[in-house]
Design a protein around this motif. Sequence first.
Motif, PDB file in Angstrom:
ATOM      1  N   ILE A 154      -6.537   4.977  -3.347  1.00 16.73           N
ATOM      2  CA  ILE A 154      -7.695   4.710  -2.680  1.00 16.73           C
ATOM      3  C   ILE A 154      -8.654   3.899  -2.573  1.00 16.73           C
ATOM      4  CG2 ILE A 154      -8.392   4.455  -0.431  1.00 16.73           C
ATOM      5  CD1 ILE A 154      -5.915   5.307   0.442  1.00 16.73           C
ATOM      6  N   PRO A 155      -9.558   4.375  -3.745  1.00 14.26           N
ATOM      7  CA  PRO A 155     -11.192   3.858  -4.398  1.00 14.26           C
ATOM      8  C   PRO A 155     -10.504   2.923  -5.286  1.00 14.26           C
ATOM      9  CG  PRO A 155     -10.799   5.631  -4.601  1.00 14.26           C
ATOM     10  CD  PRO A 155      -9.711   6.008  -3.762  1.00 14.26           C
ATOM     11  N   LYS A 156      -9.159   2.388  -5.089  1.00 16.26           N
ATOM     12  CA  LYS A 156      -8.801   1.373  -6.940  1.00 16.26           C
ATOM     13  C   LYS A 156      -7.814   0.285  -6.290  1.00 16.26           C
ATOM     14  CE  LYS A 156      -9.736   4.490 -10.827  1.00 16.26           C
ATOM     15  NZ  LYS A 156      -9.362   4.444 -12.269  1.00 16.26           N
ATOM     16  N   LEU A 157      -7.322   1.061  -4.787  1.00 19.12           N
ATOM     17  CA  LEU A 157      -6.581  -0.475  -4.134  1.00 19.12           C
ATOM     18  C   LEU A 157      -7.007  -2.093  -4.319  1.00 19.12           C
ATOM     19  CD1 LEU A 157      -6.204   0.844  -0.707  1.00 19.12           C
ATOM     20  CD2 LEU A 157      -4.081   0.803  -2.538  1.00 19.12           C
ATOM     21  N   LYS A 158      -8.704  -2.102  -4.429  1.00 17.09           N
ATOM     22  CA  LYS A 158      -9.296  -3.832  -4.361  1.00 17.09           C
ATOM     23  C   LYS A 158      -8.076  -4.424  -6.194  1.00 17.09           C
ATOM     24  CE  LYS A 158     -12.644  -6.060  -3.352  1.00 17.09           C
ATOM     25  NZ  LYS A 158     -14.382  -6.826  -2.956  1.00 17.09           N
ATOM     26  N   GLU A 159      -8.782  -3.717  -6.988  1.00 18.29           N
ATOM     27  CA  GLU A 159      -8.720  -3.413  -8.784  1.00 18.29           C
ATOM     28  C   GLU A 159      -7.174  -3.317  -9.131  1.00 18.29           C
ATOM     29  OE1 GLU A 159      -9.441  -1.039 -13.081  1.00 18.29           O
ATOM     30  OE2 GLU A 159     -10.082  -0.624 -11.077  1.00 18.29           O
ATOM     31  N   ILE A 160      -6.094  -2.664  -7.954  1.00 16.37           N
ATOM     32  CA  ILE A 160      -5.236  -2.800  -7.926  1.00 16.37           C
ATOM     33  C   ILE A 160      -4.349  -3.975  -7.313  1.00 16.37           C
ATOM     34  CG2 ILE A 160      -2.886  -1.826  -6.653  1.00 16.37           C
ATOM     35  CD1 ILE A 160      -4.312   1.319  -6.842  1.00 16.37           C
ATOM     36  N   SER A 161      -5.187  -4.252  -6.683  1.00 20.34           N
ATOM     37  CA  SER A 161      -4.682  -5.539  -5.523  1.00 20.34           C
ATOM     38  C   SER A 161      -4.902  -6.670  -6.897  1.00 20.34           C
ATOM     39  CB  SER A 161      -5.018  -6.236  -4.534  1.00 20.34           C
ATOM     40  OG  SER A 161      -4.776  -7.000  -4.103  1.00 20.34           O
ATOM     41  N   ARG A 162      -5.892  -6.805  -7.613  1.00 18.49           N
ATOM     42  CA  ARG A 162      -6.087  -7.832  -8.348  1.00 18.49           C
ATOM     43  C   ARG A 162      -5.026  -7.956  -9.693  1.00 18.49           C
ATOM     44  NH1 ARG A 162      -7.456  -7.984 -13.247  1.00 18.49           N
ATOM     45  NH2 ARG A 162      -8.215  -5.535 -13.327  1.00 18.49           N
ATOM     46  N   ALA A 163      -4.844  -6.676  -9.853  1.00 15.94           N
ATOM     47  CA  ALA A 163      -4.762  -6.773 -11.094  1.00 15.94           C
ATOM     48  C   ALA A 163      -2.441  -7.263 -10.545  1.00 15.94           C
ATOM     49  CB  ALA A 163      -4.082  -5.297 -11.318  1.00 15.94           C
ATOM     50  N   MET A 164      -2.129  -6.501  -9.346  1.00 19.53           N
ATOM     51  CA  MET A 164      -1.053  -6.895  -8.943  1.00 19.53           C
ATOM     52  C   MET A 164      -0.466  -8.728  -8.605  1.00 19.53           C
ATOM     53  SD  MET A 164      -0.110  -3.638  -6.936  1.00 19.53           S
ATOM     54  CE  MET A 164       1.499  -4.708  -6.778  1.00 19.53           C
ATOM     55  N   THR A 165      -1.732  -8.548  -8.592  1.00 18.48           N
ATOM     56  CA  THR A 165      -1.734 -10.264  -8.105  1.00 18.48           C
ATOM     57  C   THR A 165      -1.355 -11.527  -8.944  1.00 18.48           C
ATOM     58  OG1 THR A 165      -2.763 -10.169  -5.719  1.00 18.48           O
ATOM     59  CG2 THR A 165      -3.105 -12.537  -6.538  1.00 18.48           C
ATOM     60  N   GLU A 166      -2.412 -11.271 -10.093  1.00 18.55           N
ATOM     61  CA  GLU A 166      -2.116 -11.433 -11.701  1.00 18.55           C
ATOM     62  C   GLU A 166      -0.686 -11.183 -12.055  1.00 18.55           C
ATOM     63  OE1 GLU A 166      -4.776 -14.417 -12.674  1.00 18.55           O
ATOM     64  OE2 GLU A 166      -5.312 -13.698 -10.533  1.00 18.55           O
ATOM     65  N   ALA A 167      -0.835 -10.206 -12.073  1.00 15.10           N
ATOM     66  CA  ALA A 167       0.728 -10.260 -12.830  1.00 15.10           C
ATOM     67  C   ALA A 167       2.153 -10.906 -12.279  1.00 15.10           C
ATOM     68  CB  ALA A 167       0.738  -9.098 -12.476  1.00 15.10           C
ATOM     69  N   PHE A 168       1.624 -10.398 -10.542  1.00 13.85           N
ATOM     70  CA  PHE A 168       2.742 -12.067  -9.937  1.00 13.85           C
ATOM     71  C   PHE A 168       3.050 -13.673 -10.074  1.00 13.85           C
ATOM     72  CE2 PHE A 168       4.039 -13.948  -6.544  1.00 13.85           C
ATOM     73  CZ  PHE A 168       5.501 -13.463  -5.882  1.00 13.85           C
ATOM     74  N   ARG A 189       3.588   9.821 -10.234  1.00 17.12           N
ATOM     75  CA  ARG A 189       3.016  10.421 -11.574  1.00 17.12           C
ATOM     76  C   ARG A 189       2.389  11.266 -11.659  1.00 17.12           C
ATOM     77  NH1 ARG A 189       5.148   6.969 -15.928  1.00 17.12           N
ATOM     78  NH2 ARG A 189       4.400   7.847 -16.313  1.00 17.12           N
ATOM     79  N   GLY A 190       1.713  11.476 -10.447  1.00 19.61           N
ATOM     80  CA  GLY A 190       0.760  12.698  -9.935  1.00 19.61           C
ATOM     81  C   GLY A 190      -0.712  12.203  -9.704  1.00 19.61           C
ATOM     82  N   ILE A 191      -0.840  11.321  -9.300  1.00 15.12           N
ATOM     83  CA  ILE A 191      -2.283  10.376  -9.049  1.00 15.12           C
ATOM     84  C   ILE A 191      -2.453  10.597  -7.810  1.00 15.12           C
ATOM     85  CG2 ILE A 191      -3.611   8.427  -8.895  1.00 15.12           C
ATOM     86  CD1 ILE A 191      -1.470   7.330 -11.302  1.00 15.12           C
ATOM     87  N   PRO A 192      -3.478  11.594  -7.501  1.00 17.01           N
ATOM     88  CA  PRO A 192      -3.174  11.457  -5.748  1.00 17.01           C
ATOM     89  C   PRO A 192      -4.248  10.798  -5.079  1.00 17.01           C
ATOM     90  CG  PRO A 192      -4.892  12.842  -7.201  1.00 17.01           C
ATOM     91  CD  PRO A 192      -4.402  12.186  -8.180  1.00 17.01           C
ATOM     92  N   GLN A 193      -3.549  10.486  -3.835  1.00 15.48           N
ATOM     93  CA  GLN A 193      -3.849   9.120  -2.746  1.00 15.48           C
ATOM     94  C   GLN A 193      -5.673   9.226  -2.926  1.00 15.48           C
ATOM     95  OE1 GLN A 193      -3.020   8.949   1.368  1.00 15.48           O
ATOM     96  NE2 GLN A 193      -0.571   9.558   0.986  1.00 15.48           N
ATOM     97  N   LEU A 242       0.654  -0.768  -0.083  1.00  8.90           N
ATOM     98  CA  LEU A 242      -0.060   0.205  -0.294  1.00  8.90           C
ATOM     99  C   LEU A 242       0.899   1.209   0.093  1.00  8.90           C
ATOM    100  CD1 LEU A 242      -2.260   1.145   0.133  1.00  8.90           C
ATOM    101  CD2 LEU A 242      -2.493   0.954   2.637  1.00  8.90           C
ATOM    102  N   GLU A 243       1.768   1.624   0.321  1.00  7.28           N
ATOM    103  CA  GLU A 243       2.848   2.870   0.996  1.00  7.28           C
ATOM    104  C   GLU A 243       3.186   2.379  -0.748  1.00  7.28           C
ATOM    105  OE1 GLU A 243       3.884   2.727   5.272  1.00  7.28           O
ATOM    106  OE2 GLU A 243       4.958   0.637   3.851  1.00  7.28           O
ATOM    107  N   ILE A 244       3.863   1.439  -1.215  1.00 12.87           N
ATOM    108  CA  ILE A 244       4.615   2.125  -2.689  1.00 12.87           C
ATOM    109  C   ILE A 244       3.794   1.846  -3.803  1.00 12.87           C
ATOM    110  CG2 ILE A 244       5.936   0.164  -3.883  1.00 12.87           C
ATOM    111  CD1 ILE A 244       6.943  -1.248  -1.576  1.00 12.87           C
ATOM    112  N   VAL A 245       2.025   1.831  -3.179  1.00 11.44           N
ATOM    113  CA  VAL A 245       1.476   1.763  -4.095  1.00 11.44           C
ATOM    114  C   VAL A 245       0.934   3.502  -4.149  1.00 11.44           C
ATOM    115  CG1 VAL A 245      -1.109   1.687  -5.031  1.00 11.44           C
ATOM    116  CG2 VAL A 245       0.453   0.171  -4.585  1.00 11.44           C
ATOM    117  N   LEU A 246       1.446   4.210  -3.077  1.00 14.60           N
ATOM    118  CA  LEU A 246       1.091   5.760  -2.893  1.00 14.60           C
ATOM    119  C   LEU A 246       2.133   6.517  -3.156  1.00 14.60           C
ATOM    120  CD1 LEU A 246      -1.330   5.395   0.693  1.00 14.60           C
ATOM    121  CD2 LEU A 246      -1.842   5.873  -1.715  1.00 14.60           C
ATOM    122  N   VAL A 247       3.124   5.689  -3.287  1.00  8.48           N
ATOM    123  CA  VAL A 247       3.900   6.745  -2.943  1.00  8.48           C
ATOM    124  C   VAL A 247       4.472   6.800  -4.853  1.00  8.48           C
ATOM    125  CG1 VAL A 247       7.243   6.481  -3.288  1.00  8.48           C
ATOM    126  CG2 VAL A 247       5.462   6.449  -1.280  1.00  8.48           C
TER     127      VAL A 247
END
Length: 109
Positions: free
Chosen positions: A59-73, A51-55, A41-46
């Motif tokens: 934050i509202p996209k964390l579930k989607e980010i987690s899913r995308a990262m898990t699939e890529a991993f 890249r100019g994307i505010p927290q 989470l901390e790394i994603v926020l940084v």
Amino acid sequence: TIIKSTRAHTKAFVEGLSEVFKIDFKEEDLKDAGPPGMTDLEIVLVAGERRGIPQSEVIPKLKEISRAMTEAFKKHVKSEKLILLPGVKELIENLASRSFILGVMTGNF
């Protein structure tokens, strides 16, 4: 931490964030994000901030980010050898032999 960090983890950040935000994230966006031991989470926020994307947009996209990262991993880790850090196997075996209840806690998605 029980395994040596993998390239798959870095690739998962880059691909997952790029997919969700439709921006071409690079590994450089993750470099020196902070001290070792930061949570995903901390790394994603940084990375988002760089890249100019505010927290407030991340934050509202964390579930989607987690899913995308898990699939890529999952895709990238298949080609890597996971390496246990020194002493981990012995520690787990020792605790298990003494009937400790074991579990895993993580700051990763």
